[in-house]
Write a protein that holds these residues in place. Sequence first.
Motif, short mmCIF file in Angstrom:
data_model
loop_
_atom_site.label_atom_id
_atom_site.label_comp_id
_atom_site.label_asym_id
_atom_site.label_seq_id
_atom_site.Cartn_x
_atom_site.Cartn_y
_atom_site.Cartn_z
N LEU A 303 0.82 -1.22 0.00
CA LEU A 303 0.00 0.00 0.00
C LEU A 303 0.85 1.26 0.00
CD1 LEU A 303 -3.08 0.58 2.27
CD2 LEU A 303 -1.24 2.24 2.29
N SER A 304 0.54 2.17 -0.91
CA SER A 304 1.18 3.49 -0.93
C SER A 304 0.34 4.43 -0.05
CB SER A 304 1.24 4.04 -2.36
OG SER A 304 1.72 5.37 -2.37
N PRO A 305 0.90 4.91 1.07
CA PRO A 305 0.11 5.70 2.02
C PRO A 305 -0.25 7.08 1.49
CG PRO A 305 2.39 5.64 2.71
CD PRO A 305 2.28 4.72 1.53
N TYR A 306 -1.36 7.61 1.96
CA TYR A 306 -1.77 8.96 1.60
C TYR A 306 -1.88 9.80 2.86
CZ TYR A 306 -6.32 6.84 2.73
OH TYR A 306 -7.35 6.16 3.34
N HIS A 307 -1.88 11.12 2.69
CA HIS A 307 -1.84 12.03 3.84
C HIS A 307 -2.90 13.12 3.70
CE1 HIS A 307 2.30 10.27 3.85
NE2 HIS A 307 2.06 10.21 5.15
N PHE A 308 -4.15 12.70 3.74
CA PHE A 308 -5.26 13.65 3.63
C PHE A 308 -5.57 14.34 4.94
CE2 PHE A 308 -6.77 11.30 -0.27
CZ PHE A 308 -6.66 12.39 -1.11
N TYR A 309 -5.12 13.76 6.04
CA TYR A 309 -5.49 14.29 7.35
C TYR A 309 -4.25 14.75 8.10
CZ TYR A 309 -9.37 11.42 5.86
OH TYR A 309 -10.37 10.84 5.11
N GLY A 310 -4.42 15.83 8.87
CA GLY A 310 -3.29 16.41 9.56
C GLY A 310 -2.67 15.50 10.61
N ASP A 398 -3.66 17.10 -3.84
CA ASP A 398 -3.40 15.69 -4.14
C ASP A 398 -2.41 15.16 -3.12
OD1 ASP A 398 -2.61 13.22 -5.07
OD2 ASP A 398 -2.21 13.87 -7.12
N CYS A 399 -2.91 14.41 -2.15
CA CYS A 399 -2.08 13.83 -1.10
C CYS A 399 -1.95 12.33 -1.27
CB CYS A 399 -2.67 14.16 0.27
SG CYS A 399 -2.77 15.93 0.62
N VAL A 400 -2.16 11.86 -2.51
CA VAL A 400 -2.08 10.44 -2.84
C VAL A 400 -0.83 10.13 -3.66
CG1 VAL A 400 -3.18 8.55 -4.10
CG2 VAL A 400 -4.57 10.12 -2.73
N HIS A 401 -0.69 10.85 -4.77
CA HIS A 401 0.44 10.60 -5.66
C HIS A 401 1.70 11.26 -5.12
CE1 HIS A 401 -3.26 10.25 -8.14
NE2 HIS A 401 -2.64 9.15 -8.54
N TRP A 402 2.81 11.10 -5.86
CA TRP A 402 4.11 11.57 -5.37
C TRP A 402 4.80 12.42 -6.42
CZ3 TRP A 402 4.86 10.24 -0.34
CH2 TRP A 402 4.12 9.15 0.15
N CYS A 403 5.40 13.52 -5.97
CA CYS A 403 6.22 14.33 -6.86
C CYS A 403 7.41 13.52 -7.36
CB CYS A 403 6.75 15.56 -6.12
SG CYS A 403 5.52 16.74 -5.54
N LEU A 404 7.86 13.83 -8.56
CA LEU A 404 9.09 13.25 -9.09
C LEU A 404 10.06 14.36 -9.45
CD1 LEU A 404 7.69 10.41 -11.40
CD2 LEU A 404 8.62 10.18 -9.09
N PRO A 405 11.35 14.18 -9.08
CA PRO A 405 11.94 13.08 -8.31
C PRO A 405 11.35 13.02 -6.90
CG PRO A 405 13.64 14.43 -9.35
CD PRO A 405 12.36 15.19 -9.47
#
Length: 422
Positions: A303-310, A398-405
């Motif tokens: 699972l790739s974690p997400y950070h929607f909540y503080g 968007d707190c699901v996907h990840w910036c690249l790099p």
Amino acid sequence: MNLEKLKIILKSHYIAAFFLIALASALLYLTVDNNGVIVREEESQQENLAALLKDRETTKNRDDDVVAAANGTRCNLFSGKWIYDDVSRPLYDEERCSFMLGDYACKKYGRKDSEYQKWRWQPHQCDLPRFNGTALLEKIRGKRVVFVGDSLNKNQWTSMLCLIEYSLNQSTNKSVIRYDNLFVLEATEYNATVEFYWSPLLVESNCDDPDNHYSIRDRIIKITSIEKHARHWTNADILIFDAFMWWLEPTMTLLWGSFGSSDAIYKRVKMKLRRYEMALTTWSDWLEVNIDRIKTKLFFMSLSPYHFYGETWEEGYNCYNETQPILKKDYWGISTDREMMHVVESILEKMEMRGLNITYLNITKLSDYRKDSHPSIYRKFQHPRSEEQLANPTSYSDCVHWCLPGVPDVWNEILYSYIMNS
């Protein structure tokens, strides 16, 4: 430790895990009501199940060390800490990657800070091998590598293309060729391909169009049908799967039959864990019958974690405006669904017991520290933001996907270490 001894050790762990799973199943079984809807047995059994799963997690952690030993290291690659490193990081430039997508191009879409690019994952008792694109391409010469899953797997695939770009021959066409759900980069000099296949639920669903799935809220899943997708993976040499985020909807519709057929059966159900288990069983059964066990190497990303909540860092806010990782030791986010992780782990253990080897890359915890590395508002969005949204950036971050790099580069460094030692 030679390979045969290692297999014996692993098998003993899996047998022990199997009996725990069987006992857990006896405590929490499923029935069907008069309408055919799957329902849970008494909630009091949950506590017993949780205790068993905790014991199994301890066993799984011990197995991680054994698996890491098989990989040529003497430590657990997934246990470590993030270290700020502005010398060796980032591994590539966002602007110079020909394959960069707007979903992950945070700098292009206005992000001013760059600290998120400069954190390196450091396992506790060893060094993570530095990614070498040329060595990887030599390793996969004449082979087909396919990432299968959702946009998070696409996130990782895009990272992989950026990581190997500098090692591609200048004459190589750096365009990705698309065949419906399949996106292909041909490394012609190496007679190899690195591909991504869009299949967010693994089994067939009404979300299978790579372009037109964003607004679908009523997800309809053909829970026992996978051949439409899986026939595109049959002859792959390396398969990397993921499947979590799209299963988080509290209610989904299961379909038996064909879309639009008059005799199709639709059932609206809750039971997130059970329907997830059913789909993964369909997937694992297909692999068991159709995959060449000698030729094809299988990986499953956790699972790739997400950070929607503080959570604990800033109550009431999400990943918006976050620029530093979580440095608290042994942090687990409140959004990390460990029950879903246990479901996939049990499926993979059953596959191993049937002789189908698959490597579980448990990147969940190491990624959970990185609240700073999501695109937030700095990405290309499918539709323009409303004035109300623009006035409240946390509402559309968007707190699901990840910036690249970023974080997916570490996932690929870990994947690289397994491929190179196989």
